[in-house]
Scaffold this motif. Structure first.
Motif, PDB file in Angstrom:
ATOM      1  N   ARG A   1      -4.478  43.902 -30.110  1.00  0.00           N
ATOM      2  CA  ARG A   1      -4.358  43.204 -28.826  1.00  0.00           C
ATOM      3  C   ARG A   1      -3.528  43.956 -27.791  1.00  0.00           C
ATOM      4  NH1 ARG A   1      -0.866  40.056 -32.209  1.00  0.00           N
ATOM      5  NH2 ARG A   1       1.336  40.418 -31.701  1.00  0.00           N
ATOM      6  N   SER A   2      -2.983  45.107 -28.136  1.00  0.00           N
ATOM      7  CA  SER A   2      -2.002  45.758 -27.272  1.00  0.00           C
ATOM      8  C   SER A   2      -2.554  46.988 -26.566  1.00  0.00           C
ATOM      9  CB  SER A   2      -0.764  46.155 -28.094  1.00  0.00           C
ATOM     10  OG  SER A   2      -0.185  45.028 -28.706  1.00  0.00           O
ATOM     11  N   SER A   3      -1.898  47.337 -25.465  1.00  0.00           N
ATOM     12  CA  SER A   3      -2.245  48.543 -24.714  1.00  0.00           C
ATOM     13  C   SER A   3      -1.651  49.764 -25.408  1.00  0.00           C
ATOM     14  CB  SER A   3      -1.705  48.444 -23.289  1.00  0.00           C
ATOM     15  OG  SER A   3      -0.283  48.408 -23.301  1.00  0.00           O
TER      16      SER A   3
ATOM     17  N   ARG B   1      -9.418  40.906 -24.210  1.00  0.00           N
ATOM     18  CA  ARG B   1      -8.454  40.024 -24.861  1.00  0.00           C
ATOM     19  C   ARG B   1      -7.056  40.640 -24.921  1.00  0.00           C
ATOM     20  NH1 ARG B   1     -11.349  35.925 -26.954  1.00  0.00           N
ATOM     21  NH2 ARG B   1     -13.563  36.283 -27.394  1.00  0.00           N
ATOM     22  N   SER B   2      -6.840  41.701 -24.172  1.00  0.00           N
ATOM     23  CA  SER B   2      -5.530  42.335 -24.152  1.00  0.00           C
ATOM     24  C   SER B   2      -4.588  41.541 -23.249  1.00  0.00           C
ATOM     25  CB  SER B   2      -5.643  43.776 -23.642  1.00  0.00           C
ATOM     26  OG  SER B   2      -5.934  43.791 -22.255  1.00  0.00           O
ATOM     27  N   THR B   3      -3.353  42.009 -23.158  1.00  0.00           N
ATOM     28  CA  THR B   3      -2.371  41.334 -22.301  1.00  0.00           C
ATOM     29  C   THR B   3      -2.751  41.424 -20.827  1.00  0.00           C
ATOM     30  OG1 THR B   3      -1.058  43.372 -22.280  1.00  0.00           O
ATOM     31  CG2 THR B   3      -0.471  41.707 -23.911  1.00  0.00           C
ATOM     32  N   ASN B   4      -3.628  42.365 -20.488  1.00  0.00           N
ATOM     33  CA  ASN B   4      -4.076  42.511 -19.098  1.00  0.00           C
ATOM     34  C   ASN B   4      -5.437  41.868 -18.862  1.00  0.00           C
ATOM     35  OD1 ASN B   4      -1.811  44.055 -18.171  1.00  0.00           O
ATOM     36  ND2 ASN B   4      -2.635  45.819 -19.276  1.00  0.00           N
ATOM     37  N   GLY B   5      -5.856  41.027 -19.797  1.00  0.00           N
ATOM     38  CA  GLY B   5      -7.170  40.408 -19.685  1.00  0.00           C
ATOM     39  C   GLY B   5      -7.350  39.577 -18.426  1.00  0.00           C
TER      40      GLY B   5
ATOM     41  N   ASP C   1       6.194  43.513 -21.729  1.00  0.00           N
ATOM     42  CA  ASP C   1       5.300  42.353 -21.854  1.00  0.00           C
ATOM     43  C   ASP C   1       4.672  42.289 -23.248  1.00  0.00           C
ATOM     44  OD1 ASP C   1       4.006  40.053 -20.994  1.00  0.00           O
ATOM     45  OD2 ASP C   1       2.247  41.145 -20.268  1.00  0.00           O
ATOM     46  N   LEU C   2       5.508  42.423 -24.271  1.00  0.00           N
ATOM     47  CA  LEU C   2       5.017  42.387 -25.648  1.00  0.00           C
ATOM     48  C   LEU C   2       4.834  40.954 -26.129  1.00  0.00           C
ATOM     49  CD1 LEU C   2       7.273  45.091 -27.365  1.00  0.00           C
ATOM     50  CD2 LEU C   2       5.062  45.406 -26.260  1.00  0.00           C
TER      51      LEU C   2
END
Length: 357
Positions: A115-117, A276-280, A94-95
């Motif tokens: 912004r990434s995990s 604000r990450s992809t899992n926000g 999920d990049l």
């Protein structure tokens, strides 16, 4: 227009302004050789054909894959070869590459880190290194490598890091003189939810596992569920927590304590700021669900005290869904008994500890 290093010396690090980003870069869970390569990419000081020619060193004209101008941005992001690799990799983790916003490799890399995990940062470092390796092999006329071969190598390397490197790092920091963490029951009237997730990339799905226990250690409910699609472990953990809260609400529980061994997700949930990450979006859903309880708290626990949930999640590899109510879950019977025996100093010996049957 992409900003370039026109003097051929690469870009400065601007340590005073970007100190936090540099720290994030060096904390990526990846081998040192990959972090050094990433550092050189950010500084634009790798021996690309463009940089070699600027230093009057003989080099091939153009990219070895597509014969276009082989500046650093082209090699790692814009070359058709690199694009094929990234397109295959990003579906697994999920990049969000945001190549349309590319101004320089430094700006792109720092934006990605912001912004990434943790696992996505590892994937970035591993992918960039393997693209550089494939490019060098093609330039040196060795056995040609296809984007698919590079993708498979990246997936295998990331899987190895997840399974071994992270575990070794924790083991190296552990103090053997300290007693091992042990499971402890919640306070009376509170339900403890242990949760975990497991990703089975080769099979194209992931599994969720969780169980609810009361202050006596009684297992009230245990569930494992398979969900289709490949995702990052962090996203799977967040989805498991969201599923746990929905189940607890459906069961009518109002005082819960949720325990997970995914520190990054727990920190995001406990943070008062906007994620604000992809899992926000998942984090936001979890926070909204938490308001439906009288009392809801989240805590990080060691993997050893979350073994029951971990085993339930692993069961999803064989069965799509199991719900254990009023029965002892056979896959975790030994773990539950072990948890109870280790917590005997906390639970009164006068109380009879039993499972629902």
């Amino acid at each position: 227009m992409v900003a370039q290093s026109e003097n051929g010396r690469g870009m400065t690090s601007e340590l005073q302004e970007n100190v936090n980003m540099w720290k994030k870069l060096w904390r990526i869970n990846a081998p040192g050789k990959m972090l050094i390569t990433l550092w050189r990419i950010v500084h634009d000081c790798l021996p690309s054909g463009f940089q070699l020619r600027r230093r009057h060193i003989p080099a091939l004209e153009g990219c070895c894959f597509c014969e276009r101008d082989d500046r650093i941005e082209h090699i790692f992001l814009l070359c058709p070869f690199a694009e094929c690799v990234w397109d295959s990799i990003k579906s697994h983790f999920d990049l969000k590459l945001c190549r349309s916003e590319l101004r320089s490799m430094k700006q792109w890399a720092f934006d990605f880190l912001g912004r990434s995990s943790n696992i996505q940062k590892t994937v970035m470092a591993v992918t960039l290194w393997h693209i550089w390796e494939a490019r060098n092999q093609a330039r040196n006329n060795t056995t040609p490598t296809s984007p698919r071969q590079v993708t498979l190598k990246i997936l295998a390397y990331v899987d190895m890091i997840e399974q071994h490197c992270t575990r070794s790092a924790f083991a190296a920091r552990s103090d053997p003189t300290q007693p091992a963490p042990r499971w402890s029951p919640p306070s009376e009237g509170t339900i403890l939810i242990n949760t975990d997730a497991a990703v089975f990339r080769a099979a194209g799905f992931f599994g969720l596992g969780f169980l609810l226990r009361d202050h006596n250690g009684v297992c009230l409910l245990a569930v494992n569920e398979r969900q289709t699609g490949c995702t990052s472990p962090e996203t799977a953990e967040a989805m498991a927590i969201r599923c746990d809260l929905r189940t607890a609400l459906d069961e009518g529980h109002q005082k819960i304590m949720l325990a997970s061994d995914c520190l990054s997700i727990i920190q995001r949930i406990q943070s008062v700021g906007c994620d604000r990450s992809t899992n926000g979006a998942l984090t936001s859903d979890i926070k909204v669900l938490a308001t439906g309880f009288w009392d809801c708290s989240f805590m990080y626990v060691n993997r050893s005290t979350n073994a029951a949930a971990h085993l339930l999640a692993q069961c999803s590899e064989q069965t799509s869904c199991n719900v254990y109510r009023d029965v002892i879950p056979e896959p975790i019977r030994e773990v539950l008994l072990s948890d109870l025996s280790k917590s005997c100093g906390i639970i009164s010996k006068k109380k009879k500890v039993c499972f629902h049957k």
